[in-house]
Design a protein around this motif. Structure first.
Motif, PDB file in Angstrom:
ATOM      1  N   ARG A   1       0.827  -1.207   0.000  1.00 28.41           N
ATOM      2  CA  ARG A   1       0.000   0.000   0.000  1.00 28.41           C
ATOM      3  C   ARG A   1       0.864   1.260   0.000  1.00 28.41           C
ATOM      4  N   LEU A   2       1.955   1.245   0.771  1.00 25.37           N
ATOM      5  CA  LEU A   2       2.821   2.415   0.855  1.00 25.37           C
ATOM      6  C   LEU A   2       3.483   2.728  -0.483  1.00 25.37           C
TER       7      LEU A   2
ATOM      8  N   ASN B   1       9.215   8.533   3.052  1.00 29.44           N
ATOM      9  CA  ASN B   1       8.877   9.642   2.157  1.00 29.44           C
ATOM     10  C   ASN B   1       7.655   9.346   1.300  1.00 29.44           C
ATOM     11  N   LEU B   2       7.380   8.061   1.081  1.00 32.69           N
ATOM     12  CA  LEU B   2       6.265   7.688   0.213  1.00 32.69           C
ATOM     13  C   LEU B   2       4.907   7.973   0.845  1.00 32.69           C
ATOM     14  N   SER B   3       4.900   8.320   2.143  1.00 33.15           N
ATOM     15  CA  SER B   3       3.626   8.662   2.784  1.00 33.15           C
ATOM     16  C   SER B   3       3.077   9.986   2.272  1.00 33.15           C
ATOM     17  N   LEU B   4       3.949  10.832   1.687  1.00 31.59           N
ATOM     18  CA  LEU B   4       3.504  12.111   1.131  1.00 31.59           C
ATOM     19  C   LEU B   4       3.674  12.209  -0.380  1.00 31.59           C
ATOM     20  N   LEU B   5       4.661  11.513  -0.912  1.00 31.19           N
ATOM     21  CA  LEU B   5       4.981  11.645  -2.336  1.00 31.19           C
ATOM     22  C   LEU B   5       4.121  10.741  -3.208  1.00 31.19           C
ATOM     23  N   LYS B   6       4.118  11.028  -4.485  1.00 30.60           N
ATOM     24  CA  LYS B   6       3.516  10.143  -5.477  1.00 30.60           C
ATOM     25  C   LYS B   6       4.243   8.807  -5.415  1.00 30.60           C
TER      26      LYS B   6
END
Length: 438
Positions: free
Chosen positions: A120-121, A243-248
């Motif tokens: 999911r992340l 970082n993937l929690s905010l980025l595309k």
């Protein structure tokens, strides 16, 4: 009964007799004398328990706790106290490879949850049960792409990738006869202007990029996956997991494989490890992915249960069809990350990453206002890490910070400093760092 005691002279002589030598010197005869230790071990004489405790307290007092503004792949994130408590439980601390599902349900369960959350992340369809670290995970992705894409002999790697990861890639590529061609960078970003030409030359297994890149810059990968797929190459994105929690996500960019370091998911910096590499891919390539996948099923009573679904290791299939043997599950670190993600949740992860981002932009702007710093690269397209140039003696400034309890970033070039900010850093700490800038 005394299995942790040192061997007695009689024990040693009995063992030497069994292997057919007369002394330890004879046993070690093949080791050149010039590389042998010539003096006694620097060990104290026998001590009581209280003396040992005092000794290690004195040694521990020599450690210096610094305020960390360094990153470059490893970050100072807060670790909820419940995590070390749970991971220290004996049933988790001693678990390793869950070969027998009927007695490994706890281990299989948390691996299954880890796979679910990492998929999911990253926005991908499947995740394996972890790798050793982000660098080797990236190298495994390179070899995976080479195995998938027929008649391929090289990979394209962005110059903005972490140099440590690049070194590991080159080591693995050398022994796999895989050529590495670099995609140049311009102003701190990957210059994709030559990508189509490089792909058209043929024989490319994959294109490897990093997001955010080594300099902390968020790159635009629009259309890159399509260019790769047009030439039958795979698109591989390396990212710091948090970082993937905010980025595309890599999935949204059209990546075929997502890899990177998961230390940012609550694992302590711990002097360099142990850490955790993640690898996720699309279902189409699931059987080419190294490691194992845990699946969910039901037992004969209809109860939810877990099993090892795919295991592409030498122990399980013919050696020539195996993927890799660097895929032993990092069980303890996988559990650590699973607990962290469960405790933080989607909103918590986003808040933590946003705080680091806000702090980094505050520090960046404040450094520029001193008049002694300016941007190493144009623009402010960074998340929680950035590069600036110092108009002065950077080594002296970093030493001044260090002498005053601050680990002031990583020097990556002459007068170029890379600084990172996480949710751990306060405004007061940043103001303290700024106060030493002269």
């Amino acid at each position: 009964m005394f299995k942790y005691f040192p061997h007695t002279p009689d024990d040693i002589q009995r063992m030497l007799k069994v292997i057919g030598v007369n002394s330890l010197d004879e046993l070690n005869a093949d080791i050149p004398k010039d590389i042998r230790l010539q003096n006694d071990y620097n060990l104290p004489s026998a001590k009581s328990e209280i003396e040992i405790r005092r000794y290690f307290e004195q040694v521990g007092a020599e450690n210096q706790q610094k305020i960390c503004f360094a990153g470059a792949g490893v970050y100072d994130h807060y670790v909820p106290s419940v995590i070390p408590q749970i991971t220290s439980r004996s049933e988790y601390l001693t678990s390793y490879t869950p070969y027998q599902a009927e007695i490994s349900q706890g281990t299989l369960h948390y691996i299954f949850e880890y796979q679910t959350m990492m998929a999911r992340l990253t926005g991908m369809q499947v995740s394996n049960a972890s790798m050793y670290d982000g660098s080797t995970a990236t190298a495994e992705a390179m070899m995976m792409a080479s195995a998938i894409v027929r008649k391929s002999s090289r990979v394209l790697v962005s110059e903005t990738i972490d140099p440590k990861v690049l070194k590991v890639l080159k080591t693995y590529a050398h022994f796999r006869d895989i050529g590495i061609d670099m995609i140049p960078q311009k102003n701190g970003k990957t210059d994709f202007s030559t990508l189509s030409e490089k792909l058209a030359q043929g024989g490319v297994a994959g294109v490897i990029v990093q997001q955010p890149n080594y300099y902390g810059i968020i790159e635009d990968f629009s259309g890159i996956a399509d260019k790769c797929h047009e030439q039958k190459a795979l698109f591989i994105i390396n990212s710091i997991a948090a970082n993937l929690s905010l980025l595309k996500t890599p999935g949204e960019w059209g990546a075929d494989i997502a890899v990177g370091e998961a230390q940012s998911l609550g694992i302590p910096m711990a002097w360099g490890g142990p850490y955790l590499g993640y690898m996720c891919t699309i279902e189409k390539y699931m059987r080419k992915m190294p490691g194992r996948i845990v699946g969910q099923t039901v037992d004969e009573d209809g109860q939810r249960s877990f099993v090892l679904t795919l295991q592409a290791r030498e122990q399980h299939i013919r050696r020539e069809k195996a993927t890799s043997n660097i895929c032993s599950n990092q069980g303890l670190m996988t559990l650590w990350v699973t607990l962290y993600l469960s405790l933080m949740g989607k909103q918590g992860m986003q808040e933590v990453t946003q705080r680091g981002c806000d702090g980094a932009h505050f520090l960046h702007d404040a450094l520029l206002k001193t008049g002694r710093f300016h941007d190493a690269f144009p623009g402010k397209e960074f998340l929680n890490e950035f590069c600036v140039k110092y108009d002065g003696n950077l080594d002296a400034l970093q030493k001044l910070w260090l002498d005053n309890g601050i680990f002031g970033g990583v020097k990556i070039a002459e007068n170029t400093l890379m600084l990172a900010v996480t949710e751990q850093r306060t405004k007061k700490e940043m103001e303290t760092l700024l106060s030493f800038v002269q």
